[in-house]
Scaffold this motif. Structure first.
Motif, mmCIF file in Angstrom:
data_model
loop_
_atom_site.group_PDB
_atom_site.id
_atom_site.type_symbol
_atom_site.label_atom_id
_atom_site.label_comp_id
_atom_site.label_asym_id
_atom_site.label_seq_id
_atom_site.Cartn_x
_atom_site.Cartn_y
_atom_site.Cartn_z
ATOM 1 N N UNK A 164 -13.413 91.751 -35.512
ATOM 2 C CA UNK A 164 -12.369 92.941 -35.617
ATOM 3 C C UNK A 164 -12.335 93.700 -36.802
ATOM 4 N N UNK A 165 -12.082 94.793 -36.786
ATOM 5 C CA UNK A 165 -11.689 95.663 -38.138
ATOM 6 C C UNK A 165 -10.744 94.731 -38.750
ATOM 7 N N UNK A 166 -10.642 95.005 -40.297
ATOM 8 C CA UNK A 166 -9.643 94.079 -41.034
ATOM 9 C C UNK A 166 -8.284 94.474 -40.785
ATOM 10 N N UNK A 167 -7.815 95.779 -40.389
ATOM 11 C CA UNK A 167 -6.607 95.999 -40.098
ATOM 12 C C UNK A 167 -6.109 95.457 -38.684
ATOM 13 N N UNK A 168 -7.114 95.591 -37.821
ATOM 14 C CA UNK A 168 -6.864 95.092 -36.553
ATOM 15 C C UNK A 168 -6.587 93.604 -36.585
ATOM 16 N N UNK A 169 -7.554 92.697 -37.205
ATOM 17 C CA UNK A 169 -7.509 91.378 -37.325
ATOM 18 C C UNK A 169 -5.959 91.123 -38.001
ATOM 19 N N UNK A 170 -5.679 91.720 -38.961
ATOM 20 C CA UNK A 170 -4.451 91.537 -39.561
ATOM 21 C C UNK A 170 -3.341 91.634 -38.619
#
Length: 194
Positions: free
Chosen positions: A46-52
């Motif tokens: 996932x993109x870093x922001x989506x993963x967070x």
């Protein structure tokens, strides 16, 4: 053995799966547990922001159960040397239509009941269409549902409860908490018979 006629009063959905002529054994964490350590890494792929966002939603779902009955110590660091009682894993799609899966093992050795969570997995995408990302609300409620199983709860028979087999709840209900309280009020490994 406990008789269902006496035991299954005001216990929420704890006795829902009990067959008319059968028995049901209830397993859960020992009363001496005190706290559970849960490791929840960022989902990969996932993109870093989506993963967070997904990790944060799952943490909020788990926290619904904090202090009910144990303190939950949630570790969201990528690496940790602390042992965990439960480790969350992520998948883009799980088996069938499932948004989450909890695998539990229980045994009795020398009269002592042992309860372990072998795995708790959460989906990041729809099992029916992998291009569809699950919303943070879906992940939150799925994490809450799977944590209920990790505490020993069965499925509910009411769509309002977070422990209903499909993701229809908006939050945990008083019935969810009452059922958990009833489970931990009974002896570990109790057998209920009709």
């Amino acid at each position: 053995m406990l008789q269902a006629a006496e035991t299954c009063r005001d216990v929420g959905y704890l006795c829902v799966g009990l067959e008319p002529t059968g028995s049901q054994r209830l397993y859960r964490w020992p009363d001496t547990t005190g706290r559970l350590r849960i490791r929840i890494p960022l989902p990969s792929g996932e993109t870093p922001s989506r993963a967070r966002e997904l990790q944060s939603a799952a943490v909020r779902g788990l926290q619904y159960w904090n202090q009910k009955p144990f303190e939950l110590i949630i570790d969201s660091r990528s690496t940790s040397s602390q042992p965990a009682d439960i480790t969350i894993s992520w998948g883009s799609g799980l088996s069938g239509s499932q948004l989450g899966i909890t695998r539990i093992q229980w045994s009795v050795r020398a009269g002592k009941h042992d309860f372990k969570v072998l795995g708790l997995s959460l989906a990041t995408r729809s099992p029916s269409n992998p291009r569809y990302e699950l919303t943070t609300e879906q992940v939150l409620l799925t994490a809450a549902h799977e944590m209920g199983h990790a505490l020993g709860l069965p499925h509910s028979d009411s769509e309002r409860d977070v422990m209903y087999p499909t993701n229809t709840a908006r939050s945990l209900t008083s019935r969810d908490f009452r059922t958990l309280g009833a489970l931990y009020g009974l002896p570990n490994g109790a057998e209920i018979v009709r």
